[in-house]
Write an enzyme that holds these catalytic residues in place. Sequence first.
Site, PDB file in Angstrom:
ATOM      1  N   ASP A  37       1.136  -1.325   0.230  1.00 45.36           N
ATOM      2  CA  ASP A  37       0.007  -0.268   0.075  1.00 45.36           C
ATOM      3  C   ASP A  37       0.935   1.538   0.266  1.00 45.36           C
ATOM      4  O   ASP A  37       1.876   1.387   0.133  1.00 45.36           O
ATOM      5  CB  ASP A  37      -0.886   0.366   1.468  1.00 45.36           C
ATOM      6  N   LYS A  59      -3.695   3.429  -2.396  1.00 53.86           N
ATOM      7  CA  LYS A  59      -4.881   4.629  -2.441  1.00 53.86           C
ATOM      8  C   LYS A  59      -4.738   5.713  -1.934  1.00 53.86           C
ATOM      9  O   LYS A  59      -4.395   5.800  -0.933  1.00 53.86           O
ATOM     10  CB  LYS A  59      -5.847   3.562  -1.423  1.00 53.86           C
ATOM     11  N   MET A 173      -8.446   8.880   8.780  1.00 53.69           N
ATOM     12  CA  MET A 173      -8.593   9.327   7.569  1.00 53.69           C
ATOM     13  C   MET A 173      -9.996  10.588   7.138  1.00 53.69           C
ATOM     14  O   MET A 173     -10.383  10.694   6.403  1.00 53.69           O
ATOM     15  CB  MET A 173      -8.925   8.204   6.472  1.00 53.69           C
TER      16      MET A 173
END
Length: 266
Positions: A37, A59, A173
């Site tokens: 990632d 991502k 996030m």
Amino acid sequence: MADTGYVYLTGAGPGDPKLITVRGLETIRLAQVLIYDRLVAEELLREAAPDAELLYVGKASGHHTLPQEEINELIASRAARGLTVTRLKGGDPFVYGRGGEEAVYLADRGIPFEVVPGISSCIAAPAYAGIPVTHRRMAASFAVITGHECAGKSGASVDWTWAAGAETLVVLMGLQQLHSITERLLASGKPPGTPVALIQSGTKSGAQRVVTGRLDRIAELPETSELSSPVTIVIGPVVAMRERIAWLAGDEPLAAVPEAALLAAD
């Protein structure tokens, strides 16, 4: 499926490569295929075997290298060739890491796997910022939520009344939705003067930055606009402890929690 390979769903930890577990490091070195990632430290990638296949599937907000369904298939297809696959994910694979979905996908296809937990940023970033998520006199519990569900998403699972009642609330996030998060918490009864910390790149040497302030003002601080993802948001009285126990060299406060909050912590 005697010729089927094996998959490790491994947590890489929160940013500092030294915080990976012993077992996690072993799985990197065992990998014939390393699928990793965006937030995985470069130092960890260098631990892979020279002939390992390294595949980036990171991502970022608004940009995914591959949809999750294709990542699932990529992991499974490499294992179906008889290869040892390490799926290396930032933090812990089961804390907002989609690891549960990947595990189900593998289990449904009879592909053997092992889950290797990692240190999540929800506890590591506050710790590196000098903020204990629990404290005997201030917070006997803490809650972790995602900030991705703050953009008016229908059917969102976050109960903001419940979240507002958390002694310590950690939001992952959530930087892009900071205004919405603070507004929802205030509307749900969270006191305006509640201390808040925004921790950018928590645990990452030379990159960690911390902004602190009040719940009703944190989104408007000039320092806040200078931050970039990933940011861990910590909300609660424990944030005031940072003024006493911040320990990371070079980690200087960019803004201060209100004096009233510091006095309340005494």
